[in-house]
Scaffold this motif. Structure first.
Motif, PDB file in Angstrom:
ATOM      1  N   TRP A  43       0.854  -1.185   0.000  1.00  0.00           N
ATOM      2  CA  TRP A  43       0.000   0.000   0.000  1.00  0.00           C
ATOM      3  C   TRP A  43       0.888   1.232   0.000  1.00  0.00           C
ATOM      4  CZ3 TRP A  43       0.358   3.398   4.139  1.00  0.00           C
ATOM      5  CH2 TRP A  43       0.962   2.907   5.295  1.00  0.00           C
ATOM      6  N   LEU A  71      -4.752   6.987   0.166  1.00  0.00           N
ATOM      7  CA  LEU A  71      -4.135   5.668   0.271  1.00  0.00           C
ATOM      8  C   LEU A  71      -4.501   4.788  -0.907  1.00  0.00           C
ATOM      9  CD1 LEU A  71      -4.380   6.565   3.477  1.00  0.00           C
ATOM     10  CD2 LEU A  71      -3.682   4.201   3.762  1.00  0.00           C
ATOM     11  N   GLU A  90      -5.090  -2.267  -0.619  1.00  0.00           N
ATOM     12  CA  GLU A  90      -6.282  -2.980  -0.163  1.00  0.00           C
ATOM     13  C   GLU A  90      -6.170  -3.376   1.295  1.00  0.00           C
ATOM     14  OE1 GLU A  90      -6.502  -6.354  -2.734  1.00  0.00           O
ATOM     15  OE2 GLU A  90      -7.407  -5.226  -4.378  1.00  0.00           O
ATOM     16  N   ASP A  91      -7.309  -3.433   1.969  1.00  0.00           N
ATOM     17  CA  ASP A  91      -7.318  -3.937   3.333  1.00  0.00           C
ATOM     18  C   ASP A  91      -7.368  -5.474   3.298  1.00  0.00           C
ATOM     19  OD1 ASP A  91      -9.943  -4.678   2.831  1.00  0.00           O
ATOM     20  OD2 ASP A  91     -10.804  -2.952   3.853  1.00  0.00           O
ATOM     21  N   LEU A 143      -8.628   0.969   0.540  1.00  0.00           N
ATOM     22  CA  LEU A 143      -8.272   1.561   1.826  1.00  0.00           C
ATOM     23  C   LEU A 143      -8.930   2.925   2.037  1.00  0.00           C
ATOM     24  CD1 LEU A 143      -4.497   0.654   2.145  1.00  0.00           C
ATOM     25  CD2 LEU A 143      -6.369  -0.232   3.495  1.00  0.00           C
ATOM     26  N   GLY A 144      -9.070   3.675   0.981  1.00  0.00           N
ATOM     27  CA  GLY A 144      -9.766   4.953   1.089  1.00  0.00           C
ATOM     28  C   GLY A 144      -8.887   6.073   1.610  1.00  0.00           C
ATOM     29  N   ASP A 145      -9.378   7.287   1.485  1.00  0.00           N
ATOM     30  CA  ASP A 145      -8.648   8.481   1.919  1.00  0.00           C
ATOM     31  C   ASP A 145      -9.168   8.919   3.281  1.00  0.00           C
ATOM     32  OD1 ASP A 145      -7.840   8.150  -0.633  1.00  0.00           O
ATOM     33  OD2 ASP A 145      -8.702  10.010  -1.423  1.00  0.00           O
ATOM     34  N   ARG A 146      -8.374   9.713   3.969  1.00  0.00           N
ATOM     35  CA  ARG A 146      -8.832  10.232   5.264  1.00  0.00           C
ATOM     36  C   ARG A 146      -8.466  11.709   5.412  1.00  0.00           C
ATOM     37  NH1 ARG A 146      -8.494   6.831  10.736  1.00  0.00           N
ATOM     38  NH2 ARG A 146     -10.241   5.875   9.657  1.00  0.00           N
ATOM     39  N   SER A 196     -12.361  13.131  12.011  1.00  0.00           N
ATOM     40  CA  SER A 196     -11.894  12.759  10.669  1.00  0.00           C
ATOM     41  C   SER A 196     -13.034  12.192   9.829  1.00  0.00           C
ATOM     42  CB  SER A 196     -10.763  11.731  10.766  1.00  0.00           C
ATOM     43  OG  SER A 196     -11.226  10.556  11.376  1.00  0.00           O
ATOM     44  N   ASP A 221     -13.687   9.770   6.211  1.00  0.00           N
ATOM     45  CA  ASP A 221     -13.091   8.853   5.241  1.00  0.00           C
ATOM     46  C   ASP A 221     -13.791   9.013   3.896  1.00  0.00           C
ATOM     47  OD1 ASP A 221     -11.240   7.821   6.920  1.00  0.00           O
ATOM     48  OD2 ASP A 221     -12.268   5.918   7.279  1.00  0.00           O
ATOM     49  N   LYS A 243     -14.352   6.820   0.489  1.00  0.00           N
ATOM     50  CA  LYS A 243     -14.196   5.490  -0.101  1.00  0.00           C
ATOM     51  C   LYS A 243     -15.211   5.334  -1.223  1.00  0.00           C
ATOM     52  CE  LYS A 243     -12.856   1.351   2.386  1.00  0.00           C
ATOM     53  NZ  LYS A 243     -13.149   0.472   3.482  1.00  0.00           N
ATOM     54  N   SER A 289     -17.738   9.590   4.494  1.00  0.00           N
ATOM     55  CA  SER A 289     -18.447   9.125   5.690  1.00  0.00           C
ATOM     56  C   SER A 289     -17.617   9.507   6.904  1.00  0.00           C
ATOM     57  CB  SER A 289     -18.656   7.612   5.646  1.00  0.00           C
ATOM     58  OG  SER A 289     -17.416   6.958   5.572  1.00  0.00           O
ATOM     59  N   ARG A 290     -18.266   9.617   8.046  1.00  0.00           N
ATOM     60  CA  ARG A 290     -17.503   9.986   9.241  1.00  0.00           C
ATOM     61  C   ARG A 290     -16.627   8.815   9.653  1.00  0.00           C
ATOM     62  NH1 ARG A 290     -19.074   8.640  14.561  1.00  0.00           N
ATOM     63  NH2 ARG A 290     -20.898   7.298  14.640  1.00  0.00           N
ATOM     64  N   ALA A 291     -15.460   9.129  10.178  1.00  0.00           N
ATOM     65  CA  ALA A 291     -14.542   8.065  10.580  1.00  0.00           C
ATOM     66  C   ALA A 291     -14.430   8.046  12.100  1.00  0.00           C
ATOM     67  CB  ALA A 291     -13.192   8.270   9.926  1.00  0.00           C
ATOM     68  N   VAL A 292     -13.611   8.894  12.629  1.00  0.00           N
ATOM     69  CA  VAL A 292     -13.355   8.881  14.066  1.00  0.00           C
ATOM     70  C   VAL A 292     -13.505  10.288  14.620  1.00  0.00           C
ATOM     71  CG1 VAL A 292     -11.659   8.306  15.834  1.00  0.00           C
ATOM     72  CG2 VAL A 292     -11.593   7.134  13.649  1.00  0.00           C
TER      73      VAL A 292
END
Lengths: 401, 80
Positions: free
Chosen positions: A200, A229, A232-233, A239-242, A266, A268, A270, A275-278
């Motif tokens: 990654w 990013l 892949e997870d 993995l998506g951006d943040r 933060s 994300d 994807k 969408s909301r992350a943390v």
């Protein structure tokens, strides 16, 4: 290891003043009131350095029993970290080395792709970093590392696992304590025996402001960062951006009383969707009182919460009350709630830990403490443990050559 | 003081916005202000996804299986 040490020494330019600083810590955390269960740790760290170079070493020996609630990969291990810096004009070279070895067989390492488990025996990571100071507040950095894991199947045959990483970036320290950084990082892991290969990369930028003193004894700092990013997870998903924001503010009400507030939020991105992350917030009040020349009393009150696809909360109250000479009493309360992996405990777990103990400081040379903790936690049934913590920290005076 | 008040206001708005709606989070975050680099997360991660680098835990997003053992074990509550 000896070769690395000699190489580090060879990088060091001749200097007139060399000093050696050391720190030693021995601690025991028991699972009962005896020393036979729990964790025992011995840590030594040292730094030797001159005007334009330094070498740091940290060695940590850990010995633990298998009675912990959350399974560990090491019941005993030795972790050695060795790194250094040498300046050659505008160029700084920073080699490093980490060697982590299980003192027994090692415990289970779960292989990706449902390939079963192996024993995690050792981990070796040599690394090298370079940085160049440029005009107008710029600094360029680059580095790389290699990882070699020693994994073994239960029948004794070995599995080759290696990884490599590289990173680089450009940092700018501007006027008014502003800073910015842009860069990228790459990581890969491979295990040829099980045809596993993953990598990654991340490119991103961050801007921020370092601690700024405002009126009314307020200090503030903040940062915003965006990372893209690729890769892949473990499920093969993107993995998506943040995008993240972090802020920290400290308010001193009067000498000895300060409020520290931090916040993080933060989002994300994807598959083109945000969408909301943390999100997380924390506050901490520290009150320090005492006469000049004496060990001060200290009272701490803090709380933090986080919210994401799970939530955590932590509340802490602690006090160190100076009694006489170097002797102080210790009191603490920690309340925690968060996700658990313990079977039968449900999705989350509450923990309350009450502690009381004593510490003795031998001026600025050593500290010895002992503490009894009573923990109550909610599993499939309510469990109570009484634990003992004890330790010694020792700071020998620096030695000048 | 004005900057302080407006920054705190911005923080509250961001937190409020971030706390509403569904989350798509599939990556853990390590709080650099709270992480003390003790390595407990590294010891309990069965996938080798956590490394302590320069005194701070770093989670590899490609290896992390989101099992949350590190979240449970971190003594400082620094992983979320």
């Amino acid at each position: 290891m000896k070769t690395v040490f000699i190489a580090l020494m060879a990088l060091c330019p001749a200097v007139a003043a060399v000093t050696l600083d050391q720190f030693v810590s021995v601690s025991i955390d028991s699972d009962s009131l005896g020393f036979s269960q729990g964790r025992r740790q011995l840590l030594w760290s040292g730094r030797i350095g001159g005007d334009s170079w330094s070498i740091r070493a940290v060695d940590r020996y850990l010995d633990a029993d298998s009675g912990g609630l959350v399974p560990r990969r090491f019941l005993g291990r030795n972790d050695l970290l060795l790194n250094g810096d040498a300046e050659f004009g505008v160029l700084t070279v920073s080699p490093g080395f980490r060697w982590n070895a299980a003192s027994g067989d090692g415990l289970d390492f779960v292989l990706p792709g449902q390939e079963g488990t192996v024993l995690d025996r050792a981990y070796l990571r040599p690394e090298l970093g370079l940085s160049v100071t440029l005009p107008y507040g710029f600094r360029a950095m680059a580095g790389g590392s290699l990882v070699e894991r020693t994994l073994e199947y239960h029948d004794g045959s070995s599995l080759g696992w290696s990884g490599k990483g590289a990173e680089g970036g450009l940092e700018w320290n501007g006027p008014g304590r502003l800073w910015a950084v842009a860069g990228g990082a790459f990581r890969s892991h491979s295990a040829s025996d099980i045809d596993f290969e993953t990598d990654w990369s991340r490119i991103g930028a961050a801007v921020g402001i370092r601690t700024v003193t405002l009126p009314a004894r307020v200090q503030i700092e903040g940062r915003a960062e965006y990372g893209h990013l690729s890769g892949e997870d473990y499920l093969g998903g993107e993995l998506g951006d943040r995008l993240g924001f972090r802020i920290r503010a400290v308010r001193s009400f009067r000498p000895g009383l300060a409020l520290n507030v931090t916040g993080y939020s933060s989002l994300d991105r994807k598959d083109g969707e945000w969408s909301r992350a943390v999100s997380a917030g924390a506050a901490r009040v520290v009150l320090t009182r005492g006469r000049p020349g004496e060990i001060p009393h200290q009272f701490v009150l803090g709380g933090q919460f986080t919210s994401s696809s799970f939530s955590t909360a932590r509340f802490e109250a602690s006090a160190r009350i100076h009694l006489i000479d170097g002797l102080s009493s210790l009191l603490s309360t920690v309340l925690r709630e968060g996700p658990t992996t313990i079977a039968g405990a449900g999705g989350s777990r509450e923990r309350v830990t009450l502690g009381a103990g004593l510490e003795y400081r031998f001026r600025d040379l050593a500290l010895v403490w002992v503490k009894i903790l009573e923990e109550r936690t909610e599993l499939s049934t309510i469990e109570n443990w009484t634990r003992l913590e004890a330790g010694l920290r020792f700071w020998p005076h620096p030695i000048a050559f | 003081m004005k900057l302080y008040a407006s920054s705190l206001g911005l923080l509250v708005i961001l937190l409020a916005a971030a706390c509403s709606g569904p989350t798509g989070q599939a990556r853990l975050e390590v709080d650099p202000c709270l992480c003390i680099g003790c390595g407990e997360c590294e010891e309990v991660c069965p996938y080798g996804a956590v490394e302590v680098v320069d005194g701070e835990a770093v989670i590899d997003p490609a290896l992390c299986h989101f099992c949350l053992r590190c979240v449970e074990e971190c003594p400082e509550g620094a992983i979320y």
